[in-house]
Design an enzyme around this catalytic site. Sequence first.
Site, mmCIF file in Angstrom:
data_model
loop_
_atom_site.group_PDB
_atom_site.id
_atom_site.type_symbol
_atom_site.label_atom_id
_atom_site.label_comp_id
_atom_site.label_asym_id
_atom_site.label_seq_id
_atom_site.Cartn_x
_atom_site.Cartn_y
_atom_site.Cartn_z
ATOM 1 N N HIS A 65 0.848 -1.205 0.000
ATOM 2 C CA HIS A 65 0.000 0.000 0.000
ATOM 3 C C HIS A 65 0.878 1.248 0.000
ATOM 4 O O HIS A 65 1.497 1.611 0.990
ATOM 5 C CB HIS A 65 -0.902 -0.004 1.249
ATOM 6 C CG HIS A 65 -1.937 1.081 1.251
ATOM 7 N ND1 HIS A 65 -3.299 0.826 1.387
ATOM 8 C CD2 HIS A 65 -1.846 2.428 1.151
ATOM 9 C CE1 HIS A 65 -3.970 1.958 1.366
ATOM 10 N NE2 HIS A 65 -3.107 2.953 1.228
ATOM 11 N N HIS A 67 1.121 5.309 -2.306
ATOM 12 C CA HIS A 67 0.477 6.206 -3.288
ATOM 13 C C HIS A 67 1.581 6.819 -4.145
ATOM 14 O O HIS A 67 2.057 7.926 -3.872
ATOM 15 C CB HIS A 67 -0.326 7.295 -2.574
ATOM 16 C CG HIS A 67 -1.501 6.773 -1.802
ATOM 17 N ND1 HIS A 67 -2.794 6.832 -2.287
ATOM 18 C CD2 HIS A 67 -1.586 6.151 -0.605
ATOM 19 C CE1 HIS A 67 -3.623 6.280 -1.404
ATOM 20 N NE2 HIS A 67 -2.915 5.859 -0.366
ATOM 21 N N GLN A 161 -10.215 8.924 -4.972
ATOM 22 C CA GLN A 161 -9.851 9.746 -3.794
ATOM 23 C C GLN A 161 -10.930 10.773 -3.432
ATOM 24 O O GLN A 161 -11.086 11.136 -2.275
ATOM 25 C CB GLN A 161 -8.524 10.450 -4.080
ATOM 26 C CG GLN A 161 -8.161 11.607 -3.177
ATOM 27 C CD GLN A 161 -7.467 11.177 -1.897
ATOM 28 O OE1 GLN A 161 -6.306 10.823 -1.898
ATOM 29 N NE2 GLN A 161 -8.187 11.214 -0.783
ATOM 30 N N HIS A 219 -9.741 1.912 0.656
ATOM 31 C CA HIS A 219 -9.471 2.676 1.864
ATOM 32 C C HIS A 219 -10.753 2.623 2.699
ATOM 33 O O HIS A 219 -11.824 3.007 2.221
ATOM 34 C CB HIS A 219 -9.143 4.126 1.518
ATOM 35 C CG HIS A 219 -7.757 4.324 1.007
ATOM 36 N ND1 HIS A 219 -7.278 3.666 -0.092
ATOM 37 C CD2 HIS A 219 -6.732 5.101 1.469
ATOM 38 C CE1 HIS A 219 -6.014 4.039 -0.290
ATOM 39 N NE2 HIS A 219 -5.665 4.903 0.637
ATOM 40 N N GLU A 222 -10.924 5.496 7.262
ATOM 41 C CA GLU A 222 -9.691 6.195 7.639
ATOM 42 C C GLU A 222 -10.066 7.497 8.343
ATOM 43 O O GLU A 222 -9.942 8.599 7.807
ATOM 44 C CB GLU A 222 -8.791 6.478 6.421
ATOM 45 C CG GLU A 222 -7.400 6.923 6.876
ATOM 46 C CD GLU A 222 -6.439 7.228 5.749
ATOM 47 O OE1 GLU A 222 -6.820 7.078 4.574
ATOM 48 O OE2 GLU A 222 -5.292 7.627 6.048
ATOM 49 N N ASP A 318 2.241 3.646 2.678
ATOM 50 C CA ASP A 318 1.196 4.631 2.393
ATOM 51 C C ASP A 318 1.767 5.880 1.723
ATOM 52 O O ASP A 318 1.546 6.111 0.557
ATOM 53 C CB ASP A 318 0.410 4.991 3.661
ATOM 54 C CG ASP A 318 -0.951 5.609 3.360
ATOM 55 O OD1 ASP A 318 -1.479 5.384 2.247
ATOM 56 O OD2 ASP A 318 -1.495 6.315 4.225
HETATM 57 ZN ZN LIG Z 1 -3.676 5.049 1.586
#
Ligand SMILES: [Zn+2]
Length: 425
Positions: A65, A67, A161, A219, A222, A318
């Site tokens: 994981h 980005h 996102q 996701h 979070e 992440d």
């Molecule tokens: Zn993430």
Amino acid sequence: MVSQSEAVAPDLVLRSCRAEGHDGLVDVALAGGMIASVEEHVELAGRAELDLEGRLVSPAFVQPHIHLDKVGTLPLLGGNRSGTLAEAIEILHQVKRSSSVEDVAERAGVVIRQAVLTGTTRIRTHVDVDTVGGLTPLRGVVLAARRHADLCDIQVVAFPQEGVIRDPGTADLMDAAMREGADVVGGMPHWELDEASARAHIATCMNLAVAHDADVDMHIDETDDGASRTLSMLVDAVGEREWQGRVTAGHCCAMAAWDDAYAADVIARAAKARMHFVTNPATNLLLQGRADHEPRRRGLPRVKELLAAGLTVGCGQDCVQDGFYPFGAADQLQVALILCHAAQLSTPAELDQALDSVRSAAARLMGIRGYGLGRGCVADLVVLDATDAHEALRLQSPRRWVIRAGRVIAQTVTTSVLSRPEHED
Ligand SMILES: [Zn+2]
């Protein structure tokens, strides 16, 4: 009797290795990109040989994981005058709008190479797919993946996102992303504005996964808000579409704010759905619980309870130097050590679980075949300047060599020497 095919020289033989599960030193023969044998002594000379001099050889690390479309953007996010999240998001959108495919590919490439140098050869990256940046982030990361295909396998997750329901047009872009090179369907249902929209978000993403016969990696929750319960919705959706074993829930921070009975119920249902989990302790320890006074929520999923339920728990980096997190070395050994502190893993068995979270567990949730150090496994390996894995974790040992499909692709040489002439004898 040795058959003709067995007598062919291995491409590479690693001599005098320490390996988990073996008491003494072993040799490891690599041929055709695979591990041909692990034994006390490999008779055949390799076309190339490496003397490990007692160092530890491990399956290479796995990054489940990250980005890659956002890494390295922190220096571009400078002018946040108000210091507010609203302005941070506005600046993030400006960067997303103004970045070219090449910009994204260059920033991603820096971190891919950093990951490889620290022993990672498989990466799953989420990539923003929304009406702000369109498919540019995806195209940039796919380009970077292609440029580094000799070093690393990269799975791309199409990640909405900005939401799916609250960002009209995203559903079509997600479909386009899956046609343009994304491998896995992402999601972020807790970002929607109400429960019905969160359910609709999950339904849209799950339907897309079924249409493309793709795995799912969302996701989930979070947030510090204990009322955020999209994990339960996702468990329902997995059962309805019979997508058991193909769905990963990442982050799951709200679990830290749930009461025990509710958490136990959802974890038991998630186990039945054979779901996988990814925790991202580095970023979430930094971001979650900021508005709390003491006691402070730590923003971690219930790692020990998930493991006790037999669930696969991977651990991710992440973020690397983006608007959310100013650190990050794309080093999975560092991430595993952070997990130990965050989830309070300290017994020998728990240290093994932390190491699994960046190795076999991460590989399992990513659907990687042939992962490990046994005969017939893919020869993606890392050699550490350590005699065992716990020492490597504690000392964050240098990665002496990184091997990909049987070929050395990286090496690190470090020398540290005390200067104390008066103590020499
Ligand atoms: Zn993430």
